[in-house]
Scaffold this motif. Structure first.
Motif, PDB file in Angstrom:
ATOM      1  N   LEU A  10       0.762  -0.932  -0.058  1.00 20.54           N
ATOM      2  CA  LEU A  10      -0.176   0.276  -0.180  1.00 20.54           C
ATOM      3  C   LEU A  10       0.854   1.217   0.153  1.00 20.54           C
ATOM      4  O   LEU A  10       0.228   2.271  -0.990  1.00 20.54           O
ATOM      5  N   LEU A  11       1.570   1.069   0.849  1.00 19.20           N
ATOM      6  CA  LEU A  11       2.763   2.257   1.240  1.00 19.20           C
ATOM      7  C   LEU A  11       3.309   2.727  -0.114  1.00 19.20           C
ATOM      8  O   LEU A  11       3.595   3.758  -0.873  1.00 19.20           O
ATOM      9  N   GLY A  12       3.946   1.113  -1.265  1.00 20.81           N
ATOM     10  CA  GLY A  12       4.536   1.820  -2.276  1.00 20.81           C
ATOM     11  C   GLY A  12       3.980   2.212  -3.226  1.00 20.81           C
ATOM     12  O   GLY A  12       4.232   3.362  -4.435  1.00 20.81           O
ATOM     13  N   LEU A  13       2.367   1.579  -3.441  1.00 21.08           N
ATOM     14  CA  LEU A  13       1.811   2.237  -4.254  1.00 21.08           C
ATOM     15  C   LEU A  13       0.930   3.403  -3.876  1.00 21.08           C
ATOM     16  O   LEU A  13       0.693   4.451  -5.212  1.00 21.08           O
ATOM     17  N   ILE A  14       0.863   4.664  -3.480  1.00 22.94           N
ATOM     18  CA  ILE A  14       0.811   5.738  -2.990  1.00 22.94           C
ATOM     19  C   ILE A  14       1.397   6.392  -3.552  1.00 22.94           C
ATOM     20  O   ILE A  14       1.790   6.924  -3.879  1.00 22.94           O
ATOM     21  N   ASP A  15       3.291   6.238  -3.003  1.00 22.81           N
ATOM     22  CA  ASP A  15       4.257   7.118  -4.124  1.00 22.81           C
ATOM     23  C   ASP A  15       4.409   6.591  -5.138  1.00 22.81           C
ATOM     24  O   ASP A  15       4.471   8.334  -5.885  1.00 22.81           O
ATOM     25  N   GLU A  16       3.411   5.460  -5.907  1.00 24.20           N
ATOM     26  CA  GLU A  16       3.546   5.282  -6.970  1.00 24.20           C
ATOM     27  C   GLU A  16       3.028   5.917  -7.893  1.00 24.20           C
ATOM     28  O   GLU A  16       2.819   6.723  -8.995  1.00 24.20           O
ATOM     29  N   ARG A  17       1.397   5.945  -7.341  1.00 27.13           N
ATOM     30  CA  ARG A  17       0.437   7.209  -8.277  1.00 27.13           C
ATOM     31  C   ARG A  17       0.587   8.650  -7.791  1.00 27.13           C
ATOM     32  O   ARG A  17       0.072   9.277  -8.252  1.00 27.13           O
ATOM     33  N   SER A  18       1.233   8.264  -6.476  1.00 27.41           N
ATOM     34  CA  SER A  18       1.691  10.619  -6.316  1.00 27.41           C
ATOM     35  C   SER A  18       2.751  10.427  -6.629  1.00 27.41           C
ATOM     36  O   SER A  18       2.288  11.636  -7.640  1.00 27.41           O
ATOM     37  N   THR A  19       3.721   9.461  -7.819  1.00 22.58           N
ATOM     38  CA  THR A  19       4.877   9.849  -8.428  1.00 22.58           C
ATOM     39  C   THR A  19       3.678  10.660  -9.768  1.00 22.58           C
ATOM     40  O   THR A  19       4.027  11.204 -11.075  1.00 22.58           O
ATOM     41  N   ALA A  20       2.868   9.791 -10.385  1.00 21.27           N
ATOM     42  CA  ALA A  20       1.984   9.547 -11.432  1.00 21.27           C
ATOM     43  C   ALA A  20       0.897  10.990 -11.804  1.00 21.27           C
ATOM     44  O   ALA A  20       0.973  11.103 -12.359  1.00 21.27           O
ATOM     45  N   PHE A  21       1.140  11.144 -10.109  1.00 26.73           N
ATOM     46  CA  PHE A  21      -0.034  12.772  -9.865  1.00 26.73           C
ATOM     47  C   PHE A  21       0.672  13.196 -10.491  1.00 26.73           C
ATOM     48  O   PHE A  21       1.311  14.755 -11.241  1.00 26.73           O
ATOM     49  N   ARG A  22       2.141  13.727 -10.324  1.00 26.50           N
ATOM     50  CA  ARG A  22       3.479  14.786 -10.471  1.00 26.50           C
ATOM     51  C   ARG A  22       3.769  14.316 -11.580  1.00 26.50           C
ATOM     52  O   ARG A  22       3.256  15.747 -12.399  1.00 26.50           O
ATOM     53  N   ALA A  23       3.769  13.768 -11.851  1.00 22.88           N
ATOM     54  CA  ALA A  23       3.983  13.579 -13.310  1.00 22.88           C
ATOM     55  C   ALA A  23       2.761  13.848 -14.641  1.00 22.88           C
ATOM     56  O   ALA A  23       3.547  14.979 -15.576  1.00 22.88           O
ATOM     57  N   ALA A  24       2.193  13.856 -13.887  1.00 24.00           N
ATOM     58  CA  ALA A  24       0.522  14.299 -15.083  1.00 24.00           C
ATOM     59  C   ALA A  24       0.354  15.472 -14.345  1.00 24.00           C
ATOM     60  O   ALA A  24       0.397  16.739 -15.736  1.00 24.00           O
ATOM     61  N   VAL A  25       0.923  16.811 -13.633  1.00 24.38           N
ATOM     62  CA  VAL A  25       1.096  17.644 -13.477  1.00 24.38           C
ATOM     63  C   VAL A  25       2.091  18.765 -14.053  1.00 24.38           C
ATOM     64  O   VAL A  25       2.006  19.660 -14.497  1.00 24.38           O
ATOM     65  N   ALA A  26       3.193  18.038 -14.116  1.00 24.72           N
ATOM     66  CA  ALA A  26       4.220  18.468 -14.799  1.00 24.72           C
ATOM     67  C   ALA A  26       4.153  18.417 -16.481  1.00 24.72           C
ATOM     68  O   ALA A  26       4.936  19.953 -16.849  1.00 24.72           O
ATOM     69  N   ALA A  27       3.107  17.516 -16.771  1.00 22.51           N
ATOM     70  CA  ALA A  27       3.411  17.736 -18.186  1.00 22.51           C
ATOM     71  C   ALA A  27       2.276  18.210 -18.291  1.00 22.51           C
ATOM     72  O   ALA A  27       1.860  18.459 -19.548  1.00 22.51           O
ATOM     73  N   ALA A  28       1.005  19.058 -17.844  1.00 25.38           N
ATOM     74  CA  ALA A  28       0.076  19.532 -18.929  1.00 25.38           C
ATOM     75  C   ALA A  28       0.392  21.435 -18.682  1.00 25.38           C
ATOM     76  O   ALA A  28       1.367  21.920 -18.549  1.00 25.38           O
ATOM     77  N   PRO A  29      -0.445  21.389 -19.798  1.00 24.76           N
ATOM     78  CA  PRO A  29       0.179  22.597 -20.744  1.00 24.76           C
ATOM     79  C   PRO A  29      -0.394  23.808 -19.938  1.00 24.76           C
ATOM     80  O   PRO A  29       0.675  25.389 -19.763  1.00 24.76           O
ATOM     81  N   SER A  30      -1.275  23.935 -18.995  1.00 23.61           N
ATOM     82  CA  SER A  30      -1.264  24.977 -17.348  1.00 23.61           C
ATOM     83  C   SER A  30      -1.923  24.386 -16.417  1.00 23.61           C
ATOM     84  O   SER A  30      -2.565  23.181 -16.635  1.00 23.61           O
TER      85      SER A  30
END
Length: 265
Positions: A10-30
């Motif tokens: 569960l802890l690993g998945l929190i980290d993984e999905r939070s990383t995926a969230f940050r990647a989406a924020v980083a890639a978004a146009p705005s």
């Protein structure tokens, strides 16, 4: 019967999905992009919500058993500010996740804490918090990806646990169902199924035996059955996709009653 995910997973998945969230924020146009699944929010609002939630639950887990969330955590959440510059926001999000993971690791899975849900099927423990935060992180990562125009399917293992977690945490209640008793079946194409029963004693769910996983055979017919991939079912339960995008058998009107139900506890 398959076991639930272990605490380290569960802890690993929190980290993984939070990383995926940050990647989406980083890639978004705005950061001002609208979030289609949270129509009143921009991507910045969504980031502030997820990061603030991580910090809020870290404080709750750290406080231990209580009748309510710590007053200082409530005040901090009400006054929360997040950086508006993208790189600073990404760093703040990463720090928020680490605060949550640190609190969970220090507490261990069985430590008691306050939680908003009924203890009927999900314990009010740090393990229960971890299991729920996996799904919060996963669904909001999907929201962020959608805002950026590149939504990805939820990982199957996570989603299979997510169906049960939603039914056990967000639906289970000792409050009386205000309509005729009913049953709802949820069938994941990956081969796992659950039945939700609602009646005068409240709402509770259980996994169905393996033969029922494919098509509901071998069990009494439910009032309504919903079929889809585990990821699709999680997104439906969190109101991200409509029932019409999945296969629904039986009385679809029951789904509307369930969506509208607001149990007292």
């Amino acid at each position: 019967m398959e076991k639930n995910l272990e605490f380290p997973d569960l802890l690993g998945l929190i980290d993984e999905r939070s990383t995926a969230f940050r990647a989406a924020v980083a890639a978004a146009p705005s950061l001002d992009a609208q979030v289609p699944t949270c129509p009143e929010w921009t991507l910045f609002d969504l980031a502030k919500h997820l990061g603030g939630g991580d910090r809020f639950w870290a404080a709750i887990v750290g406080a231990g058993p209580a009748d309510g969330p710590p007053a200082e955590a409530v005040a901090a959440r009400a006054a929360l500010e997040a950086p508006r510059e993208r790189e600073a926001l990404l760093a703040w999000l990463a720090a928020s996740t680490q605060l949550l993971l640190g609190a969970l690791r220090e507490a261990g899975p069985d430590a008691g804490c306050w939680a908003w849900w009924s203890a009927l099927q999900t314990p009010r423990t740090s393990g229960g918090v971890a299991r729920h935060r996996v799904q919060e992180s996963a669904v909001h990562a999907y929201d962020a990806q959608l805002a950026g125009g590149a939504p990805q399917p939820l990982p199957a293992e996570l989603a299979l646990d997510g169906i049960e977690e939603f039914l056990f945490t967000c639906v289970a209640s000792p409050s009386a169902w205000p309509h005729e008793p009913a049953t709802f079946d949820f069938h994941a194409t990956e081969g796992r199924s659950w039945r939700l029963t609602v009646d005068g004693d409240g709402a509770r769910s259980a996994r169905l035996p393996a033969p029922a996983a494919a098509d509901g055979a071998g069990s009494d017919p439910a009032g309504v059955s919903v079929h889809g991939t585990a990821g699709e079912l999680v997104l439906y339960l969190y109101d991200r996709v409509p029932a019409g995008s999945l296969r629904v058998d039986g009385d679809a009107g029951l789904l509307d009653l369930l969506r509208a139900w607001e149990p007292e506890e």
